[in-house]
Design a protein around this motif. Structure first.
Motif, short mmCIF file in Angstrom:
data_model
loop_
_atom_site.label_atom_id
_atom_site.label_comp_id
_atom_site.label_asym_id
_atom_site.label_seq_id
_atom_site.Cartn_x
_atom_site.Cartn_y
_atom_site.Cartn_z
N GLN A 20 2.54 6.56 6.83
CA GLN A 20 1.06 6.48 5.92
C GLN A 20 -0.31 5.75 6.91
OE1 GLN A 20 0.80 4.52 2.33
NE2 GLN A 20 -0.86 4.62 2.05
N TYR B 242 -9.70 3.04 -1.02
CA TYR B 242 -9.78 3.65 0.04
C TYR B 242 -9.02 4.89 0.32
CZ TYR B 242 -8.81 -1.33 1.51
OH TYR B 242 -8.97 -2.38 2.32
N GLN B 243 -9.45 6.37 1.70
CA GLN B 243 -9.08 7.18 1.55
C GLN B 243 -7.32 6.88 1.83
OE1 GLN B 243 -11.42 8.50 4.31
NE2 GLN B 243 -12.82 9.98 3.26
N SER B 244 -6.56 7.69 1.86
CA SER B 244 -5.12 7.84 2.23
C SER B 244 -4.47 8.78 2.60
CB SER B 244 -4.26 6.85 1.02
OG SER B 244 -2.87 6.63 1.35
N LEU C 198 -4.55 4.20 5.55
CA LEU C 198 -5.41 4.00 4.99
C LEU C 198 -7.05 3.88 5.00
CD1 LEU C 198 -4.09 1.87 2.79
CD2 LEU C 198 -4.35 3.75 2.13
N PRO D 219 -4.04 -4.07 2.28
CA PRO D 219 -4.80 -2.74 2.93
C PRO D 219 -5.11 -3.71 4.52
CG PRO D 219 -5.93 -3.69 1.35
CD PRO D 219 -4.63 -4.16 1.21
N TRP E 102 -8.96 5.12 11.47
CA TRP E 102 -7.35 5.16 9.59
C TRP E 102 -6.03 3.84 10.41
CZ3 TRP E 102 -7.04 8.01 5.86
CH2 TRP E 102 -7.52 9.45 5.32
N GLU F 243 -3.56 14.39 1.33
CA GLU F 243 -4.37 13.75 1.18
C GLU F 243 -4.44 12.79 0.16
OE1 GLU F 243 -8.15 13.36 4.18
OE2 GLU F 243 -6.82 13.86 5.40
N ALA G 63 0.81 -1.20 -0.19
CA ALA G 63 0.12 0.03 0.21
C ALA G 63 0.99 1.08 -0.08
CB ALA G 63 -0.79 -0.15 0.81
#
Length: 168
Positions: free
Chosen positions: A145, A127-129, A147, A39, A155, A115, A5
């Motif tokens: 980082q 996914y948001q990162s 996710l 993830p 998160w 972001e 990821a």
């Protein structure tokens, strides 16, 4: 090919001792720490090596290299652009995800927070990162980082790496 990821992992690889010098870093950098290979996978030991090439004028930098864990190696490519008022934008491609992801964020007081502007899709799940970088003195910096699946509140840490200039 490993499914690291990494979409944001290198969003700030170029950061030297101070985030204000982000676009002045050059040469070889190496990172050691923990990376999740997916993830939902557990964190495992990993290493990254990158070549940093800033553009004239200090507002643009390119980073290319690779990251490795026991499962394999993933090539990466990143371009960062500094905007007015502490804004930072980035485009990142990873062979592990076969995706280009755009990031936007801010650079303030030796820290960078960015972001993804769109979803990172891993194993058919969006996914948001988020990436957070803290400088650690003249020796380098730490990058984390996170996710989270769309709709989740928490998160999940997927990268926790400490970087230093190679040979230093």
């Amino acid at each position: 090919m490993i499914r690291i990821a990494l979409a944001a992992l290198l969003a700030v690889f170029a950061a030297p001792a101070s985030a204000t010098e982000l676009f002045e870093a050059a040469g070889n950098w190496q990172g050691e720490g923990m990376i999740a290979t997916g993830p939902r996978a557990p964190l495992e030991r990993g290493r990254c090596r990158v070549e940093i090439a800033p553009a004239a004028g200090g507002g643009d930098v390119s980073i290319t290299g690779s990251c490795a864990v026991a499962a394999g190696l993933s090539d990466i490519s990143l371009r960062l652009v500094r905007g007015a008022g502490g804004k930072v934008n980035a485009g990142f491609w990873s062979a592990a995800t076969a995706q280009t992801v755009q990031f936007a964020g801010t650079e303030t007081d030796g820290a960078i927070v960015m972001e993804a502007t769109g979803a990172l899709v891993l194993d058919e799940v969006p996914y948001q990162s988020r990436v957070e970088v803290e400088t650690g003195g003249a020796e380098g910096f730490t990058l984390r980082q996170m996710l989270r699946a769309e709709g989740e509140d928490a998160w999940r840490l997927v990268v926790d790496m400490a970087y230093r200039q190679a040979g230093g």
